[in-house]
Scaffold this motif. Structure first.
Motif, PDB file in Angstrom:
ATOM      1  N   THR A   1      -3.659 -10.636  -0.368  1.00 14.34           N
ATOM      2  CA  THR A   1      -4.296  -9.553  -1.113  1.00 14.34           C
ATOM      3  C   THR A   1      -5.134  -8.737  -0.141  1.00 14.34           C
ATOM      4  O   THR A   1      -5.958  -9.295   0.588  1.00 14.34           O
ATOM      5  N   ALA A   2      -4.905  -7.436  -0.126  1.00  7.75           N
ATOM      6  CA  ALA A   2      -5.621  -6.553   0.795  1.00  7.75           C
ATOM      7  C   ALA A   2      -6.400  -5.518   0.003  1.00  7.75           C
ATOM      8  O   ALA A   2      -5.869  -4.911  -0.934  1.00  7.75           O
ATOM      9  N   ILE A   3      -7.667  -5.321   0.367  1.00  3.37           N
ATOM     10  CA  ILE A   3      -8.413  -4.200  -0.194  1.00  3.37           C
ATOM     11  C   ILE A   3      -8.601  -3.174   0.915  1.00  3.37           C
ATOM     12  O   ILE A   3      -8.982  -3.522   2.035  1.00  3.37           O
ATOM     13  N   ILE A   4      -8.289  -1.940   0.608  1.00  2.88           N
ATOM     14  CA  ILE A   4      -8.402  -0.851   1.582  1.00  2.88           C
ATOM     15  C   ILE A   4      -9.417   0.135   1.026  1.00  2.88           C
ATOM     16  O   ILE A   4      -9.197   0.774  -0.003  1.00  2.88           O
ATOM     17  N   VAL A   5     -10.539   0.226   1.706  1.00  5.87           N
ATOM     18  CA  VAL A   5     -11.673   1.003   1.221  1.00  5.87           C
ATOM     19  C   VAL A   5     -11.637   2.382   1.866  1.00  5.87           C
ATOM     20  O   VAL A   5     -11.777   2.522   3.080  1.00  5.87           O
ATOM     21  N   GLY A   6     -11.430   3.369   1.023  1.00  7.59           N
ATOM     22  CA  GLY A   6     -11.192   4.731   1.498  1.00  7.59           C
ATOM     23  C   GLY A   6      -9.698   4.976   1.474  1.00  7.59           C
ATOM     24  O   GLY A   6      -9.040   4.929   2.507  1.00  7.59           O
ATOM     25  N   PHE A   7      -9.167   5.226   0.275  1.00  7.96           N
ATOM     26  CA  PHE A   7      -7.715   5.281   0.100  1.00  7.96           C
ATOM     27  C   PHE A   7      -7.230   6.726   0.112  1.00  7.96           C
ATOM     28  O   PHE A   7      -6.617   7.214  -0.826  1.00  7.96           O
TER      29      PHE A   7
ATOM     30  N   HIS B   1      -0.356  -7.676  -1.940  1.00  6.94           N
ATOM     31  CA  HIS B   1      -0.902  -7.024  -3.128  1.00  6.94           C
ATOM     32  C   HIS B   1      -2.014  -6.111  -2.636  1.00  6.94           C
ATOM     33  O   HIS B   1      -3.031  -6.594  -2.116  1.00  6.94           O
ATOM     34  N   VAL B   2      -1.852  -4.821  -2.751  1.00  7.96           N
ATOM     35  CA  VAL B   2      -2.758  -3.848  -2.148  1.00  7.96           C
ATOM     36  C   VAL B   2      -3.662  -3.235  -3.209  1.00  7.96           C
ATOM     37  O   VAL B   2      -3.186  -2.678  -4.205  1.00  7.96           O
ATOM     38  N   ILE B   3      -4.965  -3.353  -2.989  1.00  9.46           N
ATOM     39  CA  ILE B   3      -5.959  -2.752  -3.875  1.00  9.46           C
ATOM     40  C   ILE B   3      -6.606  -1.591  -3.130  1.00  9.46           C
ATOM     41  O   ILE B   3      -7.270  -1.781  -2.108  1.00  9.46           O
ATOM     42  N   GLY B   4      -6.396  -0.388  -3.620  1.00  8.94           N
ATOM     43  CA  GLY B   4      -7.006   0.788  -3.018  1.00  8.94           C
ATOM     44  C   GLY B   4      -8.356   1.062  -3.647  1.00  8.94           C
ATOM     45  O   GLY B   4      -8.496   1.009  -4.868  1.00  8.94           O
ATOM     46  N   ILE B   5      -9.360   1.325  -2.821  1.00  8.14           N
ATOM     47  CA  ILE B   5     -10.710   1.599  -3.308  1.00  8.14           C
ATOM     48  C   ILE B   5     -11.068   3.050  -3.008  1.00  8.14           C
ATOM     49  O   ILE B   5     -11.012   3.498  -1.859  1.00  8.14           O
ATOM     50  N   ARG B   6     -11.435   3.765  -4.067  1.00  4.67           N
ATOM     51  CA  ARG B   6     -11.861   5.164  -3.922  1.00  4.67           C
ATOM     52  C   ARG B   6     -13.241   5.343  -4.523  1.00  4.67           C
ATOM     53  O   ARG B   6     -13.780   4.435  -5.154  1.00  4.67           O
ATOM     54  N   ARG B   7     -13.803   6.530  -4.332  1.00  8.06           N
ATOM     55  CA  ARG B   7     -15.142   6.791  -4.875  1.00  8.06           C
ATOM     56  C   ARG B   7     -15.161   6.693  -6.387  1.00  8.06           C
ATOM     57  O   ARG B   7     -16.019   6.033  -6.968  1.00  8.06           O
ATOM     58  N   ARG B   8     -14.205   7.358  -7.017  1.00  7.88           N
ATOM     59  CA  ARG B   8     -14.228   7.418  -8.482  1.00  7.88           C
ATOM     60  C   ARG B   8     -12.873   7.142  -9.125  1.00  7.88           C
ATOM     61  O   ARG B   8     -12.785   6.377 -10.071  1.00  7.88           O
ATOM     62  N   SER B   9     -11.834   7.765  -8.621  1.00  9.57           N
ATOM     63  CA  SER B   9     -10.546   7.742  -9.307  1.00  9.57           C
ATOM     64  C   SER B   9      -9.872   6.370  -9.246  1.00  9.57           C
ATOM     65  O   SER B   9      -9.829   5.723  -8.197  1.00  9.57           O
ATOM     66  N   THR B  10      -9.348   5.925 -10.394  1.00  6.17           N
ATOM     67  CA  THR B  10      -8.569   4.685 -10.448  1.00  6.17           C
ATOM     68  C   THR B  10      -7.100   4.984 -10.753  1.00  6.17           C
ATOM     69  O   THR B  10      -6.345   4.089 -11.132  1.00  6.17           O
TER      70      THR B  10
ATOM     71  N   ASP C   1      -7.855 -11.198   1.197  1.00 11.47           N
ATOM     72  CA  ASP C   1      -7.513 -11.855   2.458  1.00 11.47           C
ATOM     73  C   ASP C   1      -7.635 -10.874   3.617  1.00 11.47           C
ATOM     74  O   ASP C   1      -7.820 -11.275   4.767  1.00 11.47           O
ATOM     75  N   ILE C   2      -7.505  -9.597   3.293  1.00 10.27           N
ATOM     76  CA  ILE C   2      -7.573  -8.518   4.280  1.00 10.27           C
ATOM     77  C   ILE C   2      -8.485  -7.432   3.727  1.00 10.27           C
ATOM     78  O   ILE C   2      -8.325  -7.010   2.573  1.00 10.27           O
ATOM     79  N   ILE C   3      -9.435  -6.984   4.530  1.00  7.01           N
ATOM     80  CA  ILE C   3     -10.323  -5.888   4.145  1.00  7.01           C
ATOM     81  C   ILE C   3     -10.241  -4.841   5.238  1.00  7.01           C
ATOM     82  O   ILE C   3     -10.487  -5.131   6.413  1.00  7.01           O
ATOM     83  N   ALA C   4      -9.892  -3.628   4.866  1.00  6.97           N
ATOM     84  CA  ALA C   4      -9.789  -2.539   5.845  1.00  6.97           C
ATOM     85  C   ALA C   4     -10.601  -1.352   5.362  1.00  6.97           C
ATOM     86  O   ALA C   4     -10.547  -0.991   4.182  1.00  6.97           O
TER      87      ALA C   4
END
Length: 323
Positions: free
Chosen positions: A142-148, A165-174, A197-200
């Motif tokens: 599972t990877a979270i990418i902050v600033g998608f 499994h990629v979780i994109g993190i944005r300021r507001r939009s889901t 498991d991965i944070i970018a």
């Protein structure tokens, strides 16, 4: 109209820019392949109506005739500070040009750590034939990418293709985009950290992003996660990061950005085993594809500017982001 080009360009790029400029005057300087702001002759700045490329911000006070600045960087933080540009000057950035280069760099850093490649490089230098044991993989992680944005989405696409499994993190939009398996927002960042498991990070430098990866964040991270930063060093509490690597909370950290830059001799980051540093070279103009894309954005905007049409990648001076 005088057009000053201060970023590194090839002869083919010069031909593109001259074609777009028409009868207007174009002056080229020797730009730096790092893509950073460069010093420019004051007389050239004073004559310029248009600048393509990054000029050291303090020098822009001499650009009395400037109407539009096209950056060769995606980051625009130092150019939106009060007093850097006169009111009414258009500011556009190169968002969209760096995704390929930075995503490839992030992927190489991640696999380097997961597959224990530094240990094998050390073994080779010592002429030692030794199995370094179990490794990790992207598949099933599972990877979270902050600033998608462009960079984050490119990296997300690569990881998703490899079975993450990629979780994109944005300021507001889901709003879910194809490059991600799931989307989240910055206010839930610590909650997502426990799953990763991965944070970018591909975050820019803004007031809202400074220090978001702090002691509390790393304490919440899933044990054995990998951390990567190709955004800005100001997003990370670097002592908290070193603590997290040293105590085993993080399996490793790969940084292309730090604060300050250059990182001074004797800094803790240099000496922390499991931290891998590159000197802010993931982007820059090292990859010809990136240079081509920057010039394409600049040429498209130059044609639009001369025709009185809207520009792409216009920067919002209140946020530092593309509008």
């Amino acid at each position: 109209m005088n057009i000053l080009v201060v970023c590194a360009v090839t002869e083919a790029h010069k031909a593109q820019i001259r074609a777009a400029a028409g009868d207007n005057t174009v002056v080229f300087t020797a730009g730096d392949l790092s893509g950073t702001a460069v010093p420019v002759d004051v007389e050239k700045l004073a004559a310029a109506h248009v600048i393509i490329g990054n000029v050291a911000p303090p020098l822009l006070k001499h650009a009395k005739n400037l109407k539009w600045l096209q950056l060769n960087s995606a980051g625009a933080g130092s150019y939106v500070a009060p007093g850097v540009l006169r009111p009414g000057v258009f500011l556009t950035n190169a968002t969209g040009a760096y995704g390929v280069a930075v995503a490839e760099h992030l992927l190489s850093q991640l696999l380097m750590m997961m597959k224990r490649l530094p240990a094998y490089c050390d073994n080779q230098k010592a002429e030692v034939w030794r199995d370094e044991g179990p490794v990790e993989g992207v598949y099933g992680s599972t990877a979270i990418i902050v600033g998608f944005g462009d960079i984050g989405a490119r990296f997300g696409k690569a990881l998703k293709a490899m079975g993450a499994h990629v979780i994109g993190i944005r300021r507001r939009s889901t709003y879910l985009v194809p490059e991600a398996s799931e989307m989240g927002t910055m206010d839930k960042l610590v909650d997502y950290a426990a799953r990763a498991d991965i944070i970018a990070s591909a975050l820019p430098d803004t007031a809202a992003t400074r220090g978001v990866f702090n002691k509390n964040f790393f304490a919440a991270v899933k044990k054995g996660a990998y951390f990567l930063n190709a955004g800005r060093g100001t997003a990370v509490d670097q002592d908290a990061l070193c603590d997290a690597v040293e105590n085993g909370r993080l399996a490793g950290a790969a940084l292309d950005v730090t604060t300050p830059e250059p990182l001074p001799a004797g800094h803790r980051l240099w000496q922390t085993p499991g931290v891998y540093i590159t000197p802010h070279i993931a982007g820059g103009l090292h990859l010809l594809h990136t240079q081509n894309e920057i010039v394409n954005i600049g040429v498209r905007n130059l044609r639009a500017f001369l025709a009185g049409e809207p520009l792409i990648n216009e920067v919002d001076f209140t946020t530092g982001y593309k509008k």
